[in-house]
Design a protein around this motif. Structure first.
Motif, PDB file in Angstrom:
ATOM      1  N   ARG A 414       0.834  -1.205   0.000  1.00 33.18           N
ATOM      2  CA  ARG A 414       0.000   0.000   0.000  1.00 33.18           C
ATOM      3  C   ARG A 414       0.871   1.258   0.000  1.00 33.18           C
ATOM      4  NH1 ARG A 414      -3.431  -2.061   2.999  1.00 33.18           N
ATOM      5  NH2 ARG A 414      -2.358  -1.649   4.964  1.00 33.18           N
ATOM      6  N   GLY A 415       1.929   1.267   0.821  1.00 38.40           N
ATOM      7  CA  GLY A 415       2.813   2.423   0.870  1.00 38.40           C
ATOM      8  C   GLY A 415       3.529   2.648  -0.446  1.00 38.40           C
ATOM      9  N   THR A 416       3.904   1.561  -1.122  1.00 39.49           N
ATOM     10  CA  THR A 416       4.586   1.675  -2.409  1.00 39.49           C
ATOM     11  C   THR A 416       3.663   2.275  -3.460  1.00 39.49           C
ATOM     12  OG1 THR A 416       5.947  -0.259  -1.865  1.00 39.49           O
ATOM     13  CG2 THR A 416       5.799   0.363  -4.187  1.00 39.49           C
ATOM     14  N   VAL A 417       2.449   1.773  -3.529  1.00 34.20           N
ATOM     15  CA  VAL A 417       1.488   2.294  -4.503  1.00 34.20           C
ATOM     16  C   VAL A 417       1.140   3.744  -4.179  1.00 34.20           C
ATOM     17  CG1 VAL A 417      -0.828   2.014  -5.461  1.00 34.20           C
ATOM     18  CG2 VAL A 417       0.565  -0.009  -4.963  1.00 34.20           C
ATOM     19  N   ASP A 418       0.975   4.063  -2.902  1.00 35.75           N
ATOM     20  CA  ASP A 418       0.658   5.436  -2.523  1.00 35.75           C
ATOM     21  C   ASP A 418       1.794   6.390  -2.884  1.00 35.75           C
ATOM     22  OD1 ASP A 418      -1.780   4.611  -1.553  1.00 35.75           O
ATOM     23  OD2 ASP A 418      -1.193   4.684   0.573  1.00 35.75           O
ATOM     24  N   ALA A 419       3.045   5.936  -2.723  1.00 37.44           N
ATOM     25  CA  ALA A 419       4.182   6.787  -3.098  1.00 37.44           C
ATOM     26  C   ALA A 419       4.165   7.078  -4.597  1.00 37.44           C
ATOM     27  CB  ALA A 419       5.491   6.111  -2.698  1.00 37.44           C
ATOM     28  N   TYR A 420       3.826   6.070  -5.394  1.00 43.21           N
ATOM     29  CA  TYR A 420       3.720   6.262  -6.842  1.00 43.21           C
ATOM     30  C   TYR A 420       2.613   7.258  -7.169  1.00 43.21           C
ATOM     31  CZ  TYR A 420       2.794   5.154 -11.763  1.00 43.21           C
ATOM     32  OH  TYR A 420       2.581   5.237 -13.122  1.00 43.21           O
ATOM     33  N   VAL A 421       1.458   7.057  -6.575  1.00 42.05           N
ATOM     34  CA  VAL A 421       0.313   7.927  -6.845  1.00 42.05           C
ATOM     35  C   VAL A 421       0.633   9.372  -6.454  1.00 42.05           C
ATOM     36  CG1 VAL A 421      -2.047   8.451  -6.104  1.00 42.05           C
ATOM     37  CG2 VAL A 421      -1.410   6.096  -6.714  1.00 42.05           C
TER      38      VAL A 421
END
Length: 502
Positions: A414-421
């Motif tokens: 979740r943190g990885t995807v949020d960083a991308y977004v």
């Protein structure tokens, strides 16, 4: 009856003989037998010593003569058994030495093979030594895969010579699930380099519409793809290995060594901050426009293929082709295959208006080098991208956040995807809802494909080590199928028990 082939080399001195042993060490595989044929003092033991020390990665490794013991064995990454048959009393004594077992478990180097000619395998390679001036001339004779590997290794040495690296030492570095392999190249007083050995892809038999799998999936067929994408990424601000020299026809590339910093922690676990940094680099890459025609060399253009419907489907079908058969013991029925394709076609229809761009395709921990002493995006060195396509960029985010070879917790995912977004939003207009749907689709597609690939690597290619990853991949697939837009696909998987263990 096959005709033996031969290669010749002039060895002016002992150093050249040692170097030839090193070149052979880069080519050997368990089961290889080398018959060293020559007079006393011809250089047979020097060659054997060079090969063993290269495999041991230790130029001072003790390699005593097996003259009196008849055989010495070395527990190197590829086990080596060094036989000296000069004192062999009879060919039957060879059986007592465990020759057949030694050949099955490793590489056999045999001096004075004529003492047991009939016991030598037909697949053996003969290396004959003859005096020539102050040096030696060696002739390597044989046929089959072992000869092909040796010939390619010697061609790689010729490539190094042509690249002003004639005195370089070669050492095994890494290989992967493909035919590619890598070596480290070191010279005194110079930074280490990496030698990439990427032979032309063997396409295999047709599987659909007269085309082989690799052609439908748009797998890179030559090293020109790597060279072209490497140069484009470097120009776009991505840290990739600089190309020092290349031979696109033979498939050799000499590369800058980006370091050995592990992307994972010392226990092989994901590091939250590094995954976030990798996601931010992806956001930068995906925010750029990339041409689909890239130059690999003057006059050599690589056309970056599309991640089209056929490629998406042929990949995802690996689950029903290989995984289902492993679980049930029988091939998937025609009804199941038709229903599976229909379910996925309905899902792929929803990708048409999602973000498209350059998809690196294998953006995960084994292909990312962490350079903690650098800053910004330069902290991440990217090394595997030759199969890049133009397609839904969410695929790369799924490749990273659901890393196939390491367990990424839901929180780190979740943190990885949020960083991308967040990085995409910061760069300009970004449709987050459309991206998150595409992310779920591509994560489900990728993990379905990997379940099939890892079973195929076991059943077809004899690589059972990949099976240990299956529980993780099943968990990732469950996660991706939980997205509301994939409810019908999730029901199809559940109703047809497509995530059963075996």
């Amino acid at each position: 009856m096959t005709t033996a082939r031969s290669l010749e080399r002039h060895l002016p001195d002992e150093a050249a003989t040692t170097q030839l042993g090193e070149d052979l060490a880069m080519a050997v595989r368990p089961g290889d037998v080398f018959l060293l044929d020559g007079d006393l003092g011809a250089g047979k033991s020097t060659l054997a010593r060079g090969l063993i020390r290269a495999l041991a990665a230790d130029p001072a490794h003790e390699v005593p003569s097996p003259t009196f013991t008849l055989v010495q064995s070395y527990d190197t990454p590829v086990v080596v058994h060094h036989f000296d048959l000069y004192r062999l009393s009879s060919p039957e004594e060879l059986e007592e030495l465990g020759f057949d077992e030694a050949v099955s478990s490793g590489v056999a180097l045999v001096e004075w093979p004529e003492r047991a000619t009939d016991a030598m395998p037909a697949t053996s390679l003969r290396i004959a030594f003859q005096h020539e001036g102050d040096g030696r001339r060696i002739t390597i004779t044989g046929d089959g895969p072992a000869f092909d590997r040796v010939a390619r290794s010697l061609a790689m040495r010729d490539f190094l010579v042509a690249s002003a690296c004639s005195d370089a030492h070669r050492a095994r570095f890494i290989g992967d699930a493909s035919a590619r392999s890598y070596e480290t190249v070191t010279r005194e007083g110079h930074a280490p380099l990496v030698l990439m050995n990427s032979p032309r892809l063997t396409l295999g038999p047709p599987v659909r519409d007269g085309k082989p799998y690799a052609e439908i999936a748009h797998t890179a067929q030559t090293v020109a793809a790597f060279a072209a994408i490497d140069r484009a990424l470097a120009a776009g601000g991505v840290t990739v290995p600089g190309i020092v020299a290349q031979d696109l026809d033979q498939g050799f590339v000499l590369l800058e060594h980006l370091g050995s910093g592990a992307f994972l922690d010392p226990e092989g676990r994901p590091v939250t901050e590094r995954y976030a940094a990798a996601a931010e680099l992806l956001a930068m890459i995906h925010g750029k426009h990339w041409d689909d025609r890239l130059e690999a060399a003057p006059g050599v253009v690589h056309q970056v293929p599309p991640f089209d419907r056929d490629a998406l489907m042929i990949e995802v079908e690996l689950l029903v082709e290989w995984y289902v058969k492993a679980v049930t013991g029988a091939p998937a029925s025609a009804e199941l295959c038709d229903g599976y394709r229909a379910a996925w076609n309905a899902v792929f229809d929803r990708l048409a208006d999602k973000q498209y761009g350059l998809v690196l395709r294998d953006y995960h921990s084994p292909n990312i080098i962490w350079r903690g002493d650098r800053h910004g995006h330069d902290r991440l060195g990217i090394v595997d991208f030759q199969d890049a396509l133009i397609g839904p960029v969410a695929y790369d985010v799924a490749s990273l956040a659901m890393d196939a070879r390491v367990t990424v917790s839901p929180d780190i995912e979740r943190g990885t995807v949020d960083a991308y977004v967040a990085a995409r939003h910061a760069a300009g207009s970004f449709d987050e809802m459309a991206f998150r749907e595409a992310y779920a689709i591509m994560a489900a597609q990728r993990n379905s494909k990997i379940l099939g690939i890892f079973v195929r690597l076991d059943r077809r290619d004899g690589k059972p080590q990949y099976l240990r990853h299956l529980p993780r991949i099943r968990d990732y697939l469950h996660r991706s199928l939980s997205h509301p837009s994939l409810a019908e696909l999730r029901d199809f998987y559940r109703d047809n028990r497509l995530l059963e263990e075996f």
